[in-house]
Design an enzyme around this catalytic site. Structure first.
Site, PDB file in Angstrom:
ATOM      1  CG  ASP A  46       2.897   9.316  -8.571  1.00  0.00           C
ATOM      2  OD1 ASP A  46       2.456   9.330  -9.782  1.00  0.00           O
ATOM      3  OD2 ASP A  46       2.340   8.804  -7.746  1.00  0.00           O
TER       4      ASP A  46
ATOM      5  N   GLY B 167       7.001  12.919 -13.428  1.00  0.00           N
ATOM      6  CA  GLY B 167       7.253  12.219 -14.577  1.00  0.00           C
ATOM      7  C   GLY B 167       6.676  10.837 -14.604  1.00  0.00           C
TER       8      GLY B 167
ATOM      9  CG  PHE C 120       6.044   4.037 -13.632  1.00  0.00           C
ATOM     10  CD1 PHE C 120       5.083   3.941 -14.390  1.00  0.00           C
ATOM     11  CD2 PHE C 120       5.730   4.619 -12.158  1.00  0.00           C
ATOM     12  CE1 PHE C 120       3.934   3.720 -14.017  1.00  0.00           C
ATOM     13  CE2 PHE C 120       4.353   3.840 -11.658  1.00  0.00           C
ATOM     14  CZ  PHE C 120       3.304   3.781 -12.673  1.00  0.00           C
TER      15      PHE C 120
ATOM     16  CG  HIS D 257      -3.324  -4.059  -9.420  1.00  0.00           C
ATOM     17  ND1 HIS D 257      -4.164  -4.339  -8.545  1.00  0.00           N
ATOM     18  CD2 HIS D 257      -2.680  -2.587  -9.318  1.00  0.00           C
ATOM     19  CE1 HIS D 257      -4.697  -3.165  -7.999  1.00  0.00           C
ATOM     20  NE2 HIS D 257      -3.671  -2.234  -8.429  1.00  0.00           N
TER      21      HIS D 257
END
Length: 341
Positions: A199, A225, A227, A245
């Site tokens: 995260d 970091g 994604f 979403h």
């Protein structure tokens, strides 16, 4: 629809924001936490909450008329089924949603016309930057946001883990894992499992504290970091829960392609998201998609998720409902990497 029904509908629509403000204020005072099914006089409990008895009584009477709380003798109030959902210990996180709704969502709807005219998220106009960039720069706000998501997530953690079939899994990678609440539950359930949580760096403090308190530090690596840039390799199962979403289709594809670059041929991808039913939108699905539009995201049908996965060289293998009272459309969508072109 009769004239009377039309009038009632217009009243509900035009006063909806009044109701959410009133409910949020009463919940923040802690009124639901000091009441039960036996009516109590407002003069008795208002002082302990730091509230003016007259103002609180008038607010509660208005909420009684809207089916929140009940009134016995005049000025005596009690919980009903709806008001019980506002308690701090309620299983459904209505209280957290109210806070997010008042502080985050209503300002966005004030700029809906901007989004309608430009196609750009209202959040960018309000904050001067993309919504999640704003959260990165305001860690206190970010923690409150994540805390509210954690409350809503707790209701589906166990159901999701039941469906994930992690027996025999060696390593779980949780992408966008927040404060680690989901990973903690998984590690407790499966003593031989290890995990990596990825995260934003600002989020890792809460996750580190949680893992330390649970005695799980040695079994969970915490990686700061994005994604969108890089995803840890070596996982048997990759989990992306309630993240896709948040983004438009192009950004969601980038995320999934980054995941695909890290996923080995035998690994599984588990996506936890609301799935919009095909056909006409329900009221709750329609509202949810409006909110996501205003911050730059999108709610999707299963076919739309399947298309995104295909673009990232995954194939959808299973989709199972894991809905809760707070999130009735929630699904666990399982995908496998495509290994041959």
């Amino acid at each position: 629809m009769t004239a009377q029904e039309q009038s009632a509908l217009l009243t509900r629509v035009s006063t909806g924001s009044w109701l959410i403000h009133a409910l949020n204020a009463v919940a923040r005072l802690g009124v639901p936490d000091v009441l039960d099914e036996t009516p109590r006089p407002v003069e008795e409990f208002a002082p302990g909450l730091g509230a003016d008895a007259d103002a609180l009584g008038r607010t509660l009477r208005a909420l009684v008329a809207l089916d929140f709380f009940t009134e016995g003798p005049r000025g005596h109030f009690a919980l009903n089924e709806s008001a019980r959902l506002l308690r701090a210990d309620a299983p459904a996180p209505l209280r957290a949603f109210l806070s997010v709704g008042v502080e985050r969502v209503l300002p966005l709807f004030g700029e809906l016309e901007h989004t309608l005219r430009t196609g750009r998220p209202a959040a960018e106009k309000i904050y001067g930057m993309p919504y999640f960039d704003y959260l990165d720069q305001h860690p206190d706000t970010d923690r409150e946001f994540t805390k509210s998501l954690g409350r809503s997530g707790a209701a589906f953690f166990d159901t999701a883990l039941d469906r994930m079939e992690l027996d025999g899994t060696e390593h779980l990678v949780d992408l966008g894992g927040g404060d680690g609440a989901f990973v903690e539950r998984a590690l407790r359930r499966h003593p031989r499992l290890t995990a990596t949580l990825l995260d934003r760096p600002a989020m890792l403090g809460a996750a580190r504290e949680r893992m330390g308190d649970a005695g799980l530090t040695e079994r969970c690596a915490l990686v700061g970091g994005s994604f969108f840039d890089d995803v840890p390799t070596g996982g048997d199962v990759y989990c992306v829960a309630r993240c896709l979403h948040n983004w438009d289709d192009d950004t969601a594809r980038t995320l999934l392609r980054t995941v695909r670059s890290a996923v080995g041929p035998g690994a599984r991808l588990m996506i936890v998201e609301d799935v919009v039913p095909e056909g006409p939108a329900t009221a709750t699905a329609g509202y949810a998609d409006l909110v996501m539009m205003l911050i730059g995201g999108r709610e999707r049908t299963l076919a739309e998720y399947e298309a995104l996965l295909g673009d990232a060289r995954f194939t959808l293998t299973r989709a199972r409902p894991i809905g809760t009272v707070a999130a009735p459309r929630l699904h666990l969508v399982e995908a496998a990497p495509v290994t041959q072109e």
